[in-house]
Design an enzyme around this catalytic site. Structure first.
Site, PDB file in Angstrom:
ATOM      1  N   LYS A  57       0.863  -1.358   0.002  1.00  0.00           N
ATOM      2  CA  LYS A  57      -0.211  -0.026  -0.097  1.00  0.00           C
ATOM      3  C   LYS A  57       0.984   1.266  -0.024  1.00  0.00           C
ATOM      4  O   LYS A  57       0.340   2.338  -0.322  1.00  0.00           O
ATOM      5  CB  LYS A  57      -0.892   0.237   1.379  1.00  0.00           C
ATOM      6  N   SER A  82      -8.902  -0.291   6.601  1.00  0.00           N
ATOM      7  CA  SER A  82      -8.885  -0.935   7.777  1.00  0.00           C
ATOM      8  C   SER A  82      -7.542  -1.222   8.482  1.00  0.00           C
ATOM      9  O   SER A  82      -7.183  -1.924   9.548  1.00  0.00           O
ATOM     10  CB  SER A  82      -9.052  -2.378   7.493  1.00  0.00           C
ATOM     11  N   GLU A 208      -9.815 -14.185  -3.551  1.00  0.00           N
ATOM     12  CA  GLU A 208     -10.556 -13.743  -2.443  1.00  0.00           C
ATOM     13  C   GLU A 208     -10.975 -14.534  -1.548  1.00  0.00           C
ATOM     14  O   GLU A 208     -11.128 -16.011  -1.861  1.00  0.00           O
ATOM     15  CB  GLU A 208     -12.173 -13.166  -3.323  1.00  0.00           C
ATOM     16  N   GLY A 212     -16.214 -13.173   0.974  1.00  0.00           N
ATOM     17  CA  GLY A 212     -15.918 -11.833   0.451  1.00  0.00           C
ATOM     18  C   GLY A 212     -15.840 -12.043  -1.046  1.00  0.00           C
ATOM     19  O   GLY A 212     -14.994 -11.233  -1.594  1.00  0.00           O
ATOM     20  N   ASP A 214     -17.183 -10.428  -3.749  1.00  0.00           N
ATOM     21  CA  ASP A 214     -17.770  -9.379  -4.359  1.00  0.00           C
ATOM     22  C   ASP A 214     -17.231  -9.280  -5.984  1.00  0.00           C
ATOM     23  O   ASP A 214     -17.917  -9.200  -6.889  1.00  0.00           O
ATOM     24  CB  ASP A 214     -17.813  -8.253  -3.688  1.00  0.00           C
ATOM     25  N   SER A 308       0.750  -9.689  -0.662  1.00  0.00           N
ATOM     26  CA  SER A 308       0.610  -8.282  -0.282  1.00  0.00           C
ATOM     27  C   SER A 308       0.847  -7.777   0.818  1.00  0.00           C
ATOM     28  O   SER A 308       1.311  -6.409   1.086  1.00  0.00           O
ATOM     29  CB  SER A 308      -0.732  -8.033  -0.759  1.00  0.00           C
TER      30      SER A 308
END
Length: 325
Positions: A57, A82, A208, A212, A214, A308
């Site tokens: 990130k 989060s 995923e 979750g 989506d 990640s």
């Protein structure tokens, strides 16, 4: 027939890489014969758990923040997250000599909240199951004149995240497939832009948590689908819908999204710790879980994986991965 300019291009990612040089870490690529044998392929692990703030990130946050006009930068930055993007924006703000206000869920991992505060950010909490983090952050930004840097819905954020894949491909050469975790979709959008831009035949596989799904549902429907906020140990992927910008990229470039259970994520975290000698947080372990379970399907000879992040404290790691009674 009209064409739409994509929100992020290969040149954008290359430009971000130049901006991040000497600021972000060029993270290592790890190999394991044991993993190769289990997966039936040559696996190259891009270890973003060794990135600054412990996750990819920082790449996107710094790329976006560093492009703000001086007067805007002096007023400060707002973000919502989060945990990993929270830390990334907090550190980017500190590096650039400004301040950050971060909207975080009240149940965010304590280690991530403490790290965010440690970088000097002000933290505002909310209930992730009833509150609207975007609305809260935008209200704060309007009140204080702050610039909002979202965790994935921003071209400069996506371009910065794509630099992880760019480094991987520069180091190891052409790959037949690349697996990344999918939350809001920024890492995948940036990675797919790079990978497909350099090697059009590469297979892009997102992963995923099972609860979750989506993005998987959205890709199957051809439009963004919303689900209830998922309960999963992969807190970085506990989202109810893909980003609008990220989905516009991923629906064109992603070949498949596969799902893994929380128990499979735990097994992957244990494998990383015991066999690879690294610590990976739940969200970062999802693509490894897809390899170990065979969920990623038949693989080409050479496969890249982006781990990640590794932001998990010792107590939480022991709770999730300790020996079962």
């Amino acid at each position: 027939m009209t064409t739409t300019t994509p929100p992020v291009t290969l040149d954008d990612v290359r430009d971000a890489a130049a901006r991040l040089q000497g600021v972000a870490h060029r993270t290592p690529v790890l190999r394991s014969r044991t993993l190769d044998a289990l997966a039936g392929a040559e696996i190259h692990l891009k270890c973003e758990n060794f990135q600054r703030v412990g996750a990819f990130k920082f790449r996107g946050a710094y790329n976006a923040a560093s492009r703000l006009a001086p007067d805007q930068l002096s007023r400060g930055i707002a973000a919502y997250s989060s945990g990993n993007h929270a830390q990334a924006v907090a550190l980017a703000a500190r590096e650039l000599g400004t301040t950050a206000v971060i909207v975080m869920p009240g149940d965010a991992p304590p280690s991530k909240r403490a790290a965010t505060a440690g970088y000097g950010a002000e933290i505002v909490t909310y209930d992730r199951y009833t509150g609207d983090r975007v609305a809260i952050a935008e209200a704060l930004a309007a009140e204080r004149g702050l610039a909002v840097i979202p965790p994935y819905e921003h071209p400069h954020v996506m371009a910065g995240q794509g630099t992880a894949a760019l480094e991987l491909l520069e180091e190891v050469g052409e790959l037949g497939a690349l697996l990344t975790p999918v939350g809001g979709g920024g890492l995948m959008a940036g990675s797919a832009t790079v990978a497909k831009g350099l090697h059009p035949d590469i297979r892009m596989i997102g992963v995923e948590p099972e609860t979750g799904d989506d993005t998987k549902r959205s890709l199957e429907a051809g439009r963004r689908i919303s689900i209830p906020v998922p309960h999963t140990i992969a807190d970085g992927q506990a989202l109810h819908t893909p980003g609008e910008l990220t989905f516009s990229v991923n629906r064109r470039l992603v070949d498949d999204v596969v799902l893994v259970t929380d128990d499979e994520i735990r097994d992957a975290m244990r494998f990383a710790f015991e066999r690879l000698k690294i610590v990976v947080e739940p969200s970062g372990a999802t693509p490894l879980a897809a390899l170990l379970t065979g969920r990623a399907g038949p693989l080409p000879h050479r496969v890249g994986v982006i781990l990640s992040g590794g932001n998990i404290d010792a107590g939480r790691f022991a709770e999730l991965c300790g020996s079962e009674a």
